[in-house]
Scaffold this motif. Structure first.
Motif, PDB file in Angstrom:
ATOM      1  N   GLU A   7       0.833  -1.204   0.000  1.00 26.96           N
ATOM      2  CA  GLU A   7       0.000   0.000   0.000  1.00 26.96           C
ATOM      3  C   GLU A   7       0.864   1.250   0.000  1.00 26.96           C
ATOM      4  OE1 GLU A   7      -3.191   2.200   3.010  1.00 26.96           O
ATOM      5  OE2 GLU A   7      -2.910   0.036   3.132  1.00 26.96           O
ATOM      6  N   ALA A   8       1.937   1.232   0.792  1.00 27.01           N
ATOM      7  CA  ALA A   8       2.787   2.419   0.929  1.00 27.01           C
ATOM      8  C   ALA A   8       3.586   2.707  -0.329  1.00 27.01           C
ATOM      9  CB  ALA A   8       3.736   2.245   2.123  1.00 27.01           C
ATOM     10  N   VAL A   9       4.184   1.685  -0.939  1.00 29.24           N
ATOM     11  CA  VAL A   9       4.992   1.937  -2.132  1.00 29.24           C
ATOM     12  C   VAL A   9       4.107   2.398  -3.280  1.00 29.24           C
ATOM     13  CG1 VAL A   9       4.985  -0.427  -3.087  1.00 29.24           C
ATOM     14  CG2 VAL A   9       6.937   1.080  -3.501  1.00 29.24           C
ATOM     15  N   THR A  10       2.894   1.867  -3.352  1.00 31.32           N
ATOM     16  CA  THR A  10       1.954   2.318  -4.373  1.00 31.32           C
ATOM     17  C   THR A  10       1.594   3.775  -4.165  1.00 31.32           C
ATOM     18  OG1 THR A  10       1.053   0.080  -4.621  1.00 31.32           O
ATOM     19  CG2 THR A  10      -0.323   1.910  -5.381  1.00 31.32           C
ATOM     20  N   ALA A  11       1.255   4.126  -2.927  1.00 27.76           N
ATOM     21  CA  ALA A  11       0.885   5.516  -2.636  1.00 27.76           C
ATOM     22  C   ALA A  11       2.049   6.461  -2.885  1.00 27.76           C
ATOM     23  CB  ALA A  11       0.408   5.630  -1.187  1.00 27.76           C
ATOM     24  N   ALA A  12       3.264   6.047  -2.507  1.00 25.41           N
ATOM     25  CA  ALA A  12       4.424   6.919  -2.660  1.00 25.41           C
ATOM     26  C   ALA A  12       4.767   7.152  -4.126  1.00 25.41           C
ATOM     27  CB  ALA A  12       5.624   6.322  -1.914  1.00 25.41           C
ATOM     28  N   ILE A  13       4.649   6.110  -4.958  1.00 26.44           N
ATOM     29  CA  ILE A  13       4.952   6.271  -6.381  1.00 26.44           C
ATOM     30  C   ILE A  13       3.883   7.127  -7.054  1.00 26.44           C
ATOM     31  CG2 ILE A  13       5.072   5.020  -8.569  1.00 26.44           C
ATOM     32  CD1 ILE A  13       6.667   2.853  -7.107  1.00 26.44           C
ATOM     33  N   LEU A  14       2.626   6.915  -6.712  1.00 24.53           N
ATOM     34  CA  LEU A  14       1.576   7.768  -7.259  1.00 24.53           C
ATOM     35  C   LEU A  14       1.788   9.223  -6.867  1.00 24.53           C
ATOM     36  CD1 LEU A  14      -1.606   5.567  -6.748  1.00 24.53           C
ATOM     37  CD2 LEU A  14      -0.630   6.285  -8.933  1.00 24.53           C
TER      38      LEU A  14
ATOM     39  N   ARG B  20       8.293  -2.679 -13.941  1.00 24.88           N
ATOM     40  CA  ARG B  20       8.835  -3.505 -15.032  1.00 24.88           C
ATOM     41  C   ARG B  20       9.453  -2.635 -16.118  1.00 24.88           C
ATOM     42  NH1 ARG B  20       4.158  -6.683 -13.867  1.00 24.88           N
ATOM     43  NH2 ARG B  20       2.934  -5.519 -15.405  1.00 24.88           N
ATOM     44  N   ALA B  21       8.773  -1.548 -16.466  1.00 14.20           N
ATOM     45  CA  ALA B  21       9.288  -0.677 -17.530  1.00 14.20           C
ATOM     46  C   ALA B  21      10.600  -0.020 -17.115  1.00 14.20           C
ATOM     47  CB  ALA B  21       8.251   0.388 -17.869  1.00 14.20           C
ATOM     48  N   LEU B  22      10.663   0.460 -15.888  1.00  9.25           N
ATOM     49  CA  LEU B  22      11.887   1.112 -15.418  1.00  9.25           C
ATOM     50  C   LEU B  22      13.033   0.114 -15.334  1.00  9.25           C
ATOM     51  CD1 LEU B  22      10.416   3.417 -12.620  1.00  9.25           C
ATOM     52  CD2 LEU B  22      11.415   4.168 -14.790  1.00  9.25           C
ATOM     53  N   SER B  23      12.727  -1.099 -14.887  1.00  7.82           N
ATOM     54  CA  SER B  23      13.765  -2.118 -14.727  1.00  7.82           C
ATOM     55  C   SER B  23      14.320  -2.574 -16.074  1.00  7.82           C
ATOM     56  CB  SER B  23      13.196  -3.306 -13.957  1.00  7.82           C
ATOM     57  OG  SER B  23      14.166  -4.308 -13.792  1.00  7.82           O
ATOM     58  N   THR B  24      13.447  -2.821 -17.032  1.00  9.47           N
ATOM     59  CA  THR B  24      13.900  -3.337 -18.323  1.00  9.47           C
ATOM     60  C   THR B  24      14.524  -2.257 -19.201  1.00  9.47           C
ATOM     61  OG1 THR B  24      11.684  -3.033 -19.257  1.00  9.47           O
ATOM     62  CG2 THR B  24      12.197  -5.188 -18.315  1.00  9.47           C
TER      63      THR B  24
ATOM     64  N   CYS C 164      15.917   3.273 -17.716  1.00  5.10           N
ATOM     65  CA  CYS C 164      15.661   4.717 -17.823  1.00  5.10           C
ATOM     66  C   CYS C 164      16.147   5.444 -16.570  1.00  5.10           C
ATOM     67  CB  CYS C 164      14.163   4.932 -18.002  1.00  5.10           C
ATOM     68  SG  CYS C 164      13.638   6.641 -17.965  1.00  5.10           S
ATOM     69  N   PRO C 165      16.813   6.607 -16.698  1.00  2.00           N
ATOM     70  CA  PRO C 165      17.201   7.384 -15.515  1.00  2.00           C
ATOM     71  C   PRO C 165      15.973   7.734 -14.672  1.00  2.00           C
ATOM     72  CG  PRO C 165      18.315   8.211 -17.466  1.00  2.00           C
ATOM     73  CD  PRO C 165      17.294   7.223 -17.951  1.00  2.00           C
ATOM     74  N   LEU C 166      16.032   7.413 -13.403  1.00  2.00           N
ATOM     75  CA  LEU C 166      14.855   7.502 -12.543  1.00  2.00           C
ATOM     76  C   LEU C 166      14.372   8.941 -12.375  1.00  2.00           C
ATOM     77  CD1 LEU C 166      13.239   5.298 -11.132  1.00  2.00           C
ATOM     78  CD2 LEU C 166      14.598   5.698  -9.083  1.00  2.00           C
ATOM     79  N   ASP C 167      15.288   9.852 -12.078  1.00  5.74           N
ATOM     80  CA  ASP C 167      14.890  11.236 -11.844  1.00  5.74           C
ATOM     81  C   ASP C 167      14.322  11.865 -13.121  1.00  5.74           C
ATOM     82  OD1 ASP C 167      15.787  11.583  -9.018  1.00  5.74           O
ATOM     83  OD2 ASP C 167      17.718  11.083  -9.910  1.00  5.74           O
ATOM     84  N   ARG C 168      14.920  11.529 -14.260  1.00  2.66           N
ATOM     85  CA  ARG C 168      14.427  12.043 -15.536  1.00  2.66           C
ATOM     86  C   ARG C 168      13.002  11.567 -15.799  1.00  2.66           C
ATOM     87  NH1 ARG C 168      15.892  16.144 -18.552  1.00  2.66           N
ATOM     88  NH2 ARG C 168      13.651  16.525 -18.493  1.00  2.66           N
ATOM     89  N   PHE C 169      12.776  10.287 -15.542  1.00  2.00           N
ATOM     90  CA  PHE C 169      11.437   9.747 -15.787  1.00  2.00           C
ATOM     91  C   PHE C 169      10.387  10.461 -14.931  1.00  2.00           C
ATOM     92  CE2 PHE C 169       8.065   7.116 -14.093  1.00  2.00           C
ATOM     93  CZ  PHE C 169       7.344   6.866 -15.254  1.00  2.00           C
ATOM     94  N   TYR C 170      10.645  10.556 -13.632  1.00  2.00           N
ATOM     95  CA  TYR C 170       9.649  11.186 -12.757  1.00  2.00           C
ATOM     96  C   TYR C 170       9.415  12.650 -13.143  1.00  2.00           C
ATOM     97  CZ  TYR C 170       9.297   7.270  -9.455  1.00  2.00           C
ATOM     98  OH  TYR C 170       9.029   6.055  -8.864  1.00  2.00           O
ATOM     99  N   PHE C 171      10.461  13.318 -13.567  1.00  2.00           N
ATOM    100  CA  PHE C 171      10.318  14.703 -14.007  1.00  2.00           C
ATOM    101  C   PHE C 171       9.408  14.780 -15.239  1.00  2.00           C
ATOM    102  CE2 PHE C 171      11.644  18.353 -16.570  1.00  2.00           C
ATOM    103  CZ  PHE C 171      11.658  19.383 -15.631  1.00  2.00           C
ATOM    104  N   ASP C 172       9.659  13.924 -16.200  1.00  2.00           N
ATOM    105  CA  ASP C 172       8.899  13.967 -17.446  1.00  2.00           C
ATOM    106  C   ASP C 172       7.448  13.537 -17.262  1.00  2.00           C
ATOM    107  OD1 ASP C 172      11.152  14.809 -18.771  1.00  2.00           O
ATOM    108  OD2 ASP C 172      11.644  12.836 -19.611  1.00  2.00           O
ATOM    109  N   ALA C 173       7.224  12.568 -16.351  1.00  2.00           N
ATOM    110  CA  ALA C 173       5.902  11.952 -16.236  1.00  2.00           C
ATOM    111  C   ALA C 173       5.012  12.627 -15.203  1.00  2.00           C
ATOM    112  CB  ALA C 173       6.056  10.473 -15.892  1.00  2.00           C
ATOM    113  N   PHE C 174       5.513  13.597 -14.475  1.00  2.00           N
ATOM    114  CA  PHE C 174       4.714  14.198 -13.397  1.00  2.00           C
ATOM    115  C   PHE C 174       3.404  14.758 -13.948  1.00  2.00           C
ATOM    116  CE2 PHE C 174       3.377  17.488 -10.425  1.00  2.00           C
ATOM    117  CZ  PHE C 174       3.512  16.830  -9.222  1.00  2.00           C
TER     118      PHE C 174
END
Length: 450
Positions: free
Chosen positions: A327-334, A356-360, A363-373
């Motif tokens: 529950e917590a990891v889901t809420a934190a990622i959302l 799965r997408a990030l792992s395979t 993708c740079p994690l910070d870049r992804f979160y910035f782009d997808a916010f």
């Protein structure tokens, strides 16, 4: 907010701590004062001279405990039990209420030797203090339950260390956090078969950190609280891409608040095997193993409480950890994606697709979160993100991208190369401006996320 000193730690009695004398440092050069944190406990109006006196010379705060206390505890360190530890280079300096009414501690790091220093000098390198500023500021911005670096004062001593160029500069750090009672505090009492002490400490934690009276079911209630709080912390670590580095049972407190930052790192990508500590050769505390590592520590609390409780209700309390983590990891990622939750039947599959997408993709994690916010994933993200993109369509943003932070080109990050680049001008030319600039940037990032 007015300063509201408290002294409940004294209720436990001198079997739980040792009065100590702080080191007498050659200098007290104020390098960092966290007025934002200080305002939350009514200490932001202190002059710089008073600040140095209290947090460099450790003159007692009015109404607070009269002498620093080194807390007693044991713990598993990399799964090996160690009964020879305790506050070896720090102490509890003062307790107070914050603006939310919580009991808070001001604890130290690098404040001198204690009965538990063994062969250590009780000191902290200035670089270590700077790294803790950066870790806590970034984690606070990312919504992680963390201690806050309250003060850093350079102390004028030369220290010799095996893992960095020496001699190196020294500092004393003060942290503000929601308690220093650790899982290892309970382990020490269990090791000594001190059932009276275990019951007393359980009642203390329930009363002062969870607002409840003790009773026949106190041990299992406490364990259930700690399991949920620490599971939430594990989920926040994963969403933040943070690796604590040393998740020993003496580094996990019973309020589920992260503290005591040594060899920490932020992972550049969703890489489960990424480690922070050069000495963690087995990857025990790697990024992807942190939820299990924290759970293992919570099991040690259950084992300690077994001396004063039946096994079945403790097992039931432990079983709450896994669902609380998911529950917590889901809420934190959302939250980091800037999305409003839709319910577990939608949210958990979305997060699994993202993992799965990030792992395979790597993708740079910070870049992804910035782009997808806010839920708008750019089209240049490849087919690995197609399932995530399809699920994303049903989500509404919790916050727009109107904050000026989102109009920039680069995400705010805290990877190791930048940490070293911030330290370098301090070491070479006593230039603190890059650090101040980074703290300001991180706080701006936090405002954009909040």
């Amino acid at each position: 907010m007015h300063f509201t000193p408290q002294q409940p730690i004294l209720e436990l009695g001198d079997a739980f701590y040792d009065p100590v004398t702080p080191a007498n440092f050659p200098k007290t050069v104020l390098r960092f004062r966290n007025d934002r944190a200080a305002a939350s406990v009514g200490l932001d109006t202190l002059s710089d001279d008073a600040w140095r006196a209290h947090f460099g010379r450790f003159v007692p705060l009015e109404g607070a405990q009269p002498q620093p206390l080194a807390l007693r505890y044991h713990g598993h360190q990399f799964r090996v039990y160690n009964p020879e530890i305790g506050d070896g280079r720090g102490f509890l300096f003062a307790q107070m209420r914050d603006d939310a009414g919580r009991l808070m501690d001001l604890g130290t790091k690098g404040s001198g030797q204690t009965p538990y220093s063994r062969f250590g000098d009780g000191r902290l390198t200035l670089k270590g203090a700077v790294r803790e500023i950066l870790a806590t500021e970034m984690l606070e911005a990312l919504g992680v339950h963390t201690s806050r670096t309250f003060s850093v004062i350079e102390t004028g001593e030369e220290l010799h260390r095996n893992d960095e160029p020496s001699p190196t500069r020294s500092a004393v750090l003060v942290r503000l956090n929601h308690g220093h009672i650790r899982i290892g505090t309970f382990q020490r009492l269990a090791y000594d078969h001190d059932t009276e002490g275990l019951a007393k400490l359980t009642a203390y934690v329930l009363r002062h950190y969870y607002g409840e009276d003790a009773g026949d079911d106190a041990p299992q209630r406490l364990l259930a609280y700690v399991a949920r709080r620490t599971a939430a912390l594990a989920g926040q670590f994963m969403a933040a891409g943070f690796v604590h580095g040393v998740l020993n049972s003496d580094n996990i407190n019973v309020t589920g608040e992260s503290f005591d930052y040594g060899p920490w790192r932020f992972t550049p990508s969703w890489a489960p095997a990424f480690t922070a500590a050069y000495f963690d050769q087995s990857g025990l505390y790697a990024y992807g193993r942190q939820p299990e590592a924290i759970y293992w520590d919570v099991m040690q609390l259950a084992t300690s409480l077994r001396l004063i409780a039946e096994e079945a209700p403790l097992i039931e309390a432990l079983e709450g950890y896994a669902p609380a983590y998911h529950e917590a990891v889901t809420a934190a990622i959302l939250w980091r994606l800037g999305l409003l939750p839709r319910g577990a039947e939608h949210d958990r599959p979305l997060v699994q697709s993202l993992e799965r997408a990030l792992s395979t993709s790597g993708c740079p994690l910070d870049r992804f979160y910035f782009d997808a916010f806010g839920g708008q994933l750019p089209p240049d993200y490849g087919e690995a993100f197609d399932p995530f993109r399809a699920q994303l369509a049903g989500y509404a943003p919790r916050k727009s991208r109107e904050h000026p932070y989102w109009s920039g080109d680069h995400p705010c990050a805290m990877l190791i190369d930048e940490v070293e680049a911030i330290w370098s001008p301090i070491a070479a030319a006593d230039d603190w401006q890059p650090l101040h600039d980074k703290v300001a940037a991180v706080r701006r990032f936090g405002e954009a996320l909040a």
